[in-house]
Design a protein around this motif. Structure first.
Motif, PDB file in Angstrom:
ATOM      1  N   HIS A  95      18.638   6.941  -6.040  1.00 46.37           N
ATOM      2  CA  HIS A  95      17.632   6.715  -7.077  1.00 46.37           C
ATOM      3  C   HIS A  95      16.517   5.763  -6.641  1.00 46.37           C
ATOM      4  CE1 HIS A  95      20.320   8.874  -9.717  1.00 46.37           C
ATOM      5  NE2 HIS A  95      21.298   8.034  -9.417  1.00 46.37           N
ATOM      6  N   VAL A  96      16.621   5.205  -5.427  1.00 45.09           N
ATOM      7  CA  VAL A  96      15.570   4.324  -4.898  1.00 45.09           C
ATOM      8  C   VAL A  96      14.610   5.169  -4.056  1.00 45.09           C
ATOM      9  CG1 VAL A  96      15.069   2.360  -3.400  1.00 45.09           C
ATOM     10  CG2 VAL A  96      17.066   2.303  -4.905  1.00 45.09           C
ATOM     11  N   ASP A  97      13.350   5.201  -4.457  1.00 45.72           N
ATOM     12  CA  ASP A  97      12.358   6.029  -3.763  1.00 45.72           C
ATOM     13  C   ASP A  97      11.963   5.442  -2.418  1.00 45.72           C
ATOM     14  OD1 ASP A  97      11.844   8.114  -5.814  1.00 45.72           O
ATOM     15  OD2 ASP A  97      11.199   6.391  -7.003  1.00 45.72           O
ATOM     16  N   ILE A  98      11.888   4.111  -2.340  1.00 50.78           N
ATOM     17  CA  ILE A  98      11.424   3.465  -1.109  1.00 50.78           C
ATOM     18  C   ILE A  98      12.054   2.087  -0.998  1.00 50.78           C
ATOM     19  CG2 ILE A  98       9.348   2.559  -2.266  1.00 50.78           C
ATOM     20  CD1 ILE A  98       7.854   2.920   0.408  1.00 50.78           C
ATOM     21  N   THR A  99      12.435   1.711   0.210  1.00 48.15           N
ATOM     22  CA  THR A  99      12.874   0.350   0.464  1.00 48.15           C
ATOM     23  C   THR A  99      12.106  -0.203   1.644  1.00 48.15           C
ATOM     24  OG1 THR A  99      14.789  -1.089   0.856  1.00 48.15           O
ATOM     25  CG2 THR A  99      14.784   1.014   2.009  1.00 48.15           C
ATOM     26  N   ALA A 100      11.768  -1.476   1.577  1.00 50.42           N
ATOM     27  CA  ALA A 100      11.142  -2.184   2.693  1.00 50.42           C
ATOM     28  C   ALA A 100      12.086  -3.295   3.113  1.00 50.42           C
ATOM     29  CB  ALA A 100       9.784  -2.757   2.294  1.00 50.42           C
ATOM     30  N   LEU A 101      12.499  -3.280   4.382  1.00 55.32           N
ATOM     31  CA  LEU A 101      13.477  -4.243   4.878  1.00 55.32           C
ATOM     32  C   LEU A 101      12.952  -4.936   6.127  1.00 55.32           C
ATOM     33  CD1 LEU A 101      16.752  -2.114   4.570  1.00 55.32           C
ATOM     34  CD2 LEU A 101      15.950  -3.888   3.005  1.00 55.32           C
ATOM     35  N   THR A 113       8.810   0.452 -10.679  1.00 56.64           N
ATOM     36  CA  THR A 113       9.981  -0.375 -10.979  1.00 56.64           C
ATOM     37  C   THR A 113      10.521  -0.976  -9.703  1.00 56.64           C
ATOM     38  OG1 THR A 113      10.583   1.013 -12.872  1.00 56.64           O
ATOM     39  CG2 THR A 113      12.317  -0.384 -11.944  1.00 56.64           C
ATOM     40  N   LEU A 114      10.552  -2.308  -9.634  1.00 58.79           N
ATOM     41  CA  LEU A 114      11.147  -3.001  -8.502  1.00 58.79           C
ATOM     42  C   LEU A 114      12.610  -3.289  -8.819  1.00 58.79           C
ATOM     43  CD1 LEU A 114       8.355  -5.538  -7.451  1.00 58.79           C
ATOM     44  CD2 LEU A 114       8.886  -3.306  -6.458  1.00 58.79           C
ATOM     45  N   THR A 154      16.283  -5.090  -7.444  1.00 58.12           N
ATOM     46  CA  THR A 154      16.906  -6.016  -6.513  1.00 58.12           C
ATOM     47  C   THR A 154      18.401  -5.751  -6.491  1.00 58.12           C
ATOM     48  OG1 THR A 154      17.308  -8.331  -5.923  1.00 58.12           O
ATOM     49  CG2 THR A 154      17.029  -7.847  -8.262  1.00 58.12           C
ATOM     50  N   GLU A 155      18.997  -5.769  -5.302  1.00 60.79           N
ATOM     51  CA  GLU A 155      20.372  -5.293  -5.153  1.00 60.79           C
ATOM     52  C   GLU A 155      21.404  -6.157  -5.871  1.00 60.79           C
ATOM     53  OE1 GLU A 155      21.808  -6.692  -0.817  1.00 60.79           O
ATOM     54  OE2 GLU A 155      19.835  -5.761  -0.878  1.00 60.79           O
ATOM     55  N   ASN A 156      21.048  -7.412  -6.211  1.00 57.45           N
ATOM     56  CA  ASN A 156      22.014  -8.233  -6.944  1.00 57.45           C
ATOM     57  C   ASN A 156      22.046  -7.917  -8.433  1.00 57.45           C
ATOM     58  OD1 ASN A 156      19.384  -9.446  -6.775  1.00 57.45           O
ATOM     59  ND2 ASN A 156      20.201 -11.292  -7.699  1.00 57.45           N
ATOM     60  N   GLY A 157      21.197  -6.960  -8.885  1.00 60.69           N
ATOM     61  CA  GLY A 157      21.343  -6.457 -10.230  1.00 60.69           C
ATOM     62  C   GLY A 157      20.205  -6.698 -11.197  1.00 60.69           C
ATOM     63  N   ALA A 158      19.022  -6.164 -10.898  1.00 59.78           N
ATOM     64  CA  ALA A 158      17.905  -6.255 -11.842  1.00 59.78           C
ATOM     65  C   ALA A 158      16.923  -5.119 -11.577  1.00 59.78           C
ATOM     66  CB  ALA A 158      17.190  -7.599 -11.735  1.00 59.78           C
ATOM     67  N   LEU A 159      16.314  -4.641 -12.659  1.00 56.97           N
ATOM     68  CA  LEU A 159      15.240  -3.660 -12.592  1.00 56.97           C
ATOM     69  C   LEU A 159      14.016  -4.214 -13.312  1.00 56.97           C
ATOM     70  CD1 LEU A 159      17.085  -0.305 -13.422  1.00 56.97           C
ATOM     71  CD2 LEU A 159      15.980  -0.876 -11.250  1.00 56.97           C
ATOM     72  N   ARG A 160      12.851  -3.906 -12.762  1.00 58.09           N
ATOM     73  CA  ARG A 160      11.548  -4.296 -13.322  1.00 58.09           C
ATOM     74  C   ARG A 160      11.301  -5.796 -13.204  1.00 58.09           C
ATOM     75  NH1 ARG A 160       8.028  -1.335 -15.513  1.00 58.09           N
ATOM     76  NH2 ARG A 160       7.199  -3.026 -16.790  1.00 58.09           N
ATOM     77  N   PHE A 161      11.079  -6.250 -11.964  1.00 53.41           N
ATOM     78  CA  PHE A 161      10.595  -7.610 -11.779  1.00 53.41           C
ATOM     79  C   PHE A 161       9.207  -7.567 -11.169  1.00 53.41           C
ATOM     80  CE2 PHE A 161      12.845  -6.791  -7.778  1.00 53.41           C
ATOM     81  CZ  PHE A 161      12.011  -7.344  -6.821  1.00 53.41           C
ATOM     82  N   GLY A 162       8.531  -8.710 -11.210  1.00 52.13           N
ATOM     83  CA  GLY A 162       7.147  -8.745 -10.762  1.00 52.13           C
ATOM     84  C   GLY A 162       6.911  -9.794  -9.699  1.00 52.13           C
ATOM     85  N   ALA A 163       5.726 -10.389  -9.750  1.00 51.11           N
ATOM     86  CA  ALA A 163       5.305 -11.346  -8.730  1.00 51.11           C
ATOM     87  C   ALA A 163       6.157 -12.619  -8.768  1.00 51.11           C
ATOM     88  CB  ALA A 163       3.837 -11.706  -8.928  1.00 51.11           C
ATOM     89  N   THR A 164       6.143 -13.340  -7.668  1.00 43.41           N
ATOM     90  CA  THR A 164       6.847 -14.621  -7.585  1.00 43.41           C
ATOM     91  C   THR A 164       6.265 -15.595  -8.610  1.00 43.41           C
ATOM     92  OG1 THR A 164       7.181 -14.282  -5.223  1.00 43.41           O
ATOM     93  CG2 THR A 164       7.477 -16.524  -6.058  1.00 43.41           C
ATOM     94  N   LYS A 203       0.813  -1.217   0.000  1.00 39.92           N
ATOM     95  CA  LYS A 203       0.000   0.000   0.000  1.00 39.92           C
ATOM     96  C   LYS A 203       0.844   1.264   0.000  1.00 39.92           C
ATOM     97  CE  LYS A 203      -3.988  -2.165   0.372  1.00 39.92           C
ATOM     98  NZ  LYS A 203      -5.032  -2.117  -0.684  1.00 39.92           N
ATOM     99  N   GLU A 204       2.137   1.137   0.323  1.00 39.92           N
ATOM    100  CA  GLU A 204       3.021   2.296   0.358  1.00 39.92           C
ATOM    101  C   GLU A 204       3.554   2.677  -1.021  1.00 39.92           C
ATOM    102  OE1 GLU A 204       3.814   4.281   3.169  1.00 39.92           O
ATOM    103  OE2 GLU A 204       2.031   3.139   3.761  1.00 39.92           O
ATOM    104  N   PHE A 205       3.357   1.814  -2.002  1.00 40.53           N
ATOM    105  CA  PHE A 205       3.907   2.063  -3.328  1.00 40.53           C
ATOM    106  C   PHE A 205       3.001   3.001  -4.120  1.00 40.53           C
ATOM    107  CE2 PHE A 205       5.619  -2.500  -2.909  1.00 40.53           C
ATOM    108  CZ  PHE A 205       6.667  -2.044  -2.127  1.00 40.53           C
ATOM    109  N   LYS A 206       3.641   3.838  -4.937  1.00 36.35           N
ATOM    110  CA  LYS A 206       2.922   4.793  -5.783  1.00 36.35           C
ATOM    111  C   LYS A 206       3.444   4.680  -7.210  1.00 36.35           C
ATOM    112  CE  LYS A 206       0.857   6.849  -2.208  1.00 36.35           C
ATOM    113  NZ  LYS A 206       1.338   5.937  -1.150  1.00 36.35           N
ATOM    114  N   ASP A 207       2.617   5.115  -8.157  1.00 39.02           N
ATOM    115  CA  ASP A 207       3.014   5.103  -9.565  1.00 39.02           C
ATOM    116  C   ASP A 207       4.345   5.822  -9.758  1.00 39.02           C
ATOM    117  OD1 ASP A 207       1.211   3.687 -11.227  1.00 39.02           O
ATOM    118  OD2 ASP A 207      -0.298   5.237 -10.969  1.00 39.02           O
ATOM    119  N   GLY A 208       5.202   5.222 -10.576  1.00 36.68           N
ATOM    120  CA  GLY A 208       6.460   5.844 -10.937  1.00 36.68           C
ATOM    121  C   GLY A 208       7.598   5.596  -9.974  1.00 36.68           C
ATOM    122  N   MET A 209       7.339   4.960  -8.839  1.00 36.76           N
ATOM    123  CA  MET A 209       8.378   4.729  -7.847  1.00 36.76           C
ATOM    124  C   MET A 209       9.387   3.682  -8.308  1.00 36.76           C
ATOM    125  SD  MET A 209       6.718   4.597  -4.022  1.00 36.76           S
ATOM    126  CE  MET A 209       6.569   6.086  -3.039  1.00 36.76           C
TER     127      MET A 209
END
Length: 217
Positions: free
Chosen positions: A95-101, A42-43, A45-55, A13-19
């Motif tokens: 360049h990362v708008d939000i992180t959840a850890l 855009t999701l 991952t720190e090991n090197g990928a942009l734009r991934f989706g659901a499991t 719920k914290e995610f917004k368009d364009g983040m």
């Protein structure tokens, strides 16, 4: 719905368009499964990928495509993969708008401990220290209490810190709390719980506004 799903749904719920968002190991990565329909973000991952989706579903995963925790991910159209040094340049460059850890402990000052229990658990801090200071907004995700019922939302963290005064929002299966200059504000309580229920199981001092809402999951 178990505690992990409650937390993951609320993080989404914290995610917004364009983040650009980074999801840490465990419960945060599950949030990718609950993105609002039609949202364009855009999701990373720190090991090197942009734009991934659901499991991916069982049997549909690619063994060469995984997040930083080794769990399978689905690459979306337009996705890119690259070396880890570029990934951390994205994180450290702001360049990362939000992180959840995930977290072992958090406290009312916005401190977070998520990497070491002396003598018992020490996997290394990994990319957490970079994300905690590089992301524009930090969401800490954890169970509200440990197996003995002791609060993990504290007045002061007792474990070695990953970073100090960096957390903006705390999400547990029982509540959502915002870290402010005035203290820790209780914003939402889970369905079926009362403000008093949350206060009783929380070590931190909570500021209770008049408009505490029910958690939207």
């Amino acid at each position: 719905m178990d505690s992990r799903e409650i937390i993951a749904r609320r993080i989404a719920k914290e995610f917004k368009d364009g983040m650009v968002a980074n999801l840490g190991f465990g419960m945060p990565t599950m949030a990718a499964n609950y993105l609002p329909e039609g949202m364009s973000m855009t999701l990373q991952t720190e090991n090197g990928a942009l734009r991934f989706g659901a499991t991916p579903k069982r049997g549909e995963s690619d063994p060469d495509v995984a997040n930083a925790g080794g769990a399978p991910i689905t690459l979306l159209p337009g996705a890119s993969t690259f070396e880890m040094d570029l990934s951390f340049a994205i994180i450290r460059g702001g360049h990362v708008d939000i992180t959840a850890l995930g977290a072992l402990e958090v406290d009312q000052e916005g401190n977070i401990a998520n990497w070491k229990i002396p003598g018992a658990f020490a996997p290394g801090m990994g990319g957490a220290m970079d994300l905690l200071v590089g992301a524009k907004r930090v969401v800490a995700a954890l169970n509200h209490t440990d197996k003995k019922g002791n609060s993990k939302v504290l007045k002061k963290c007792s474990l070695p810190l990953s970073a100090a005064k960096c957390v903006d929002l705390i999400v547990t299966e029982k509540a959502v709390m915002e870290v402010t200059d005035k203290g820790l504000v209780l914003k939402e309580v889970a369905p079926g719980l009362t403000v008093e229920d949350v206060v009783k199981c929380t070590d931190a001092d909570l500021i209770i506004p008049s408009d505490v809402k029910e958690m939207d999951i």
